[in-house]
Design a protein around this motif. Structure first.
Motif, PDB file in Angstrom:
ATOM      1  N   GLY A 297      10.218   6.663   7.576  1.00  0.00           N
ATOM      2  CA  GLY A 297      11.373   6.683   6.578  1.00  0.00           C
ATOM      3  C   GLY A 297      11.288   5.765   5.438  1.00  0.00           C
ATOM      4  N   TYR A 298      10.251   4.838   5.421  1.00  0.00           N
ATOM      5  CA  TYR A 298      10.224   3.785   4.145  1.00  0.00           C
ATOM      6  C   TYR A 298       9.971   4.562   2.846  1.00  0.00           C
TER       7      TYR A 298
ATOM      8  N   ALA B 211       1.107   4.865   5.869  1.00  0.00           N
ATOM      9  CA  ALA B 211       1.285   6.249   6.182  1.00  0.00           C
ATOM     10  C   ALA B 211       2.368   6.252   7.219  1.00  0.00           C
ATOM     11  N   GLU B 212       2.212   5.567   8.313  1.00  0.00           N
ATOM     12  CA  GLU B 212       3.311   5.406   9.421  1.00  0.00           C
ATOM     13  C   GLU B 212       4.544   4.860   8.863  1.00  0.00           C
TER      14      GLU B 212
ATOM     15  N   VAL C 104       1.070  -1.058  -0.099  1.00  0.00           N
ATOM     16  CA  VAL C 104       0.070  -0.009   0.151  1.00  0.00           C
ATOM     17  C   VAL C 104       0.829   1.259  -0.193  1.00  0.00           C
ATOM     18  N   ALA C 105       1.995   1.026   0.663  1.00  0.00           N
ATOM     19  CA  ALA C 105       2.901   2.384   0.788  1.00  0.00           C
ATOM     20  C   ALA C 105       3.336   2.518  -0.584  1.00  0.00           C
ATOM     21  N   ARG C 106       3.868   1.821  -1.427  1.00  0.00           N
ATOM     22  CA  ARG C 106       4.279   1.727  -2.783  1.00  0.00           C
ATOM     23  C   ARG C 106       3.311   2.347  -3.610  1.00  0.00           C
TER      24      ARG C 106
ATOM     25  N   ASN D 142      -0.111  12.486   2.689  1.00  0.00           N
ATOM     26  CA  ASN D 142      -1.050  12.531   1.601  1.00  0.00           C
ATOM     27  C   ASN D 142      -1.326  11.131   1.181  1.00  0.00           C
ATOM     28  N   ILE D 143      -2.125  10.524   1.829  1.00  0.00           N
ATOM     29  CA  ILE D 143      -2.362   8.995   1.805  1.00  0.00           C
ATOM     30  C   ILE D 143      -3.579   8.759   0.758  1.00  0.00           C
TER      31      ILE D 143
END
Length: 154
Positions: free
Chosen positions: A141-142, A135-136, A94-96, A107-108
């Motif tokens: 830093g991811y 988001a976290e 999801v982060a990607r 801004n997710i």
């Protein structure tokens, strides 16, 4: 002078009896030669340049799909190497998605819950939780573009 010859053509498109039809009335002098050709025609033929542009665009799209597949495979390999559990893997995916859509930790919403549901096969509530976890991760830093691990792993 003789009376003109009147030729009336009534055309209704096949399979569309209620559609607009063409009514054409031609007036010609007796003995005049009259030729009428009706034929189907499609869109104008594309030029060689248009065909080349279309082929180039198709190749660019195929290359983009290939690059995305390679990046996903690399990310999956890194996630596996890091011995992440399925939930952590989904949060990173999801982060990607968020980063690929131009988002960041603050801004997710650039990725809808429906898109997350589809991408990771999760229910709406879980998709919302995964988006928050993503988001976290991003805030910690991811960065899927330069490194697969948050700074806290170093």
């Amino acid at each position: 002078m003789a009376d003109p010859v009147i030729v009336t053509v009534h055309y209704i498109p096949p399979g569309a009896p209620g559609a607009d039809s063409l009514h054409l009335e031609l007036h010609a002098e007796p003995g005049a030669r009259l030729t009428l050709q009706l034929g189907a025609h499609g869109p104008p033929a594309s030029t060689d340049a248009e065909a080349a542009d279309a082929e180039a665009e198709r190749l660019r799209a195929a290359e983009a799909r290939r690059r995305i597949a390679v990046m996903e495979a690399e990310a999956a390999t890194a996630d596996s190497w890091a011995k992440l559990n399925p939930r952590e893997i989904k949060a990173r995916r999801v982060a990607r998605l968020i980063v690929a859509a131009g988002g960041n930790a603050k801004n997710i919403d650039v990725v809808s819950l429906k898109d997350i549901e589809t991408a990771v096969g999760a229910a709406r509530t879980t998709a919302g939780e995964l988006r928050q976890e993503a988001a976290e991760l991003l805030a910690g830093g991811y960065d899927p573009m330069t490194a697969y691990a948050p700074q806290s792993w170093h």
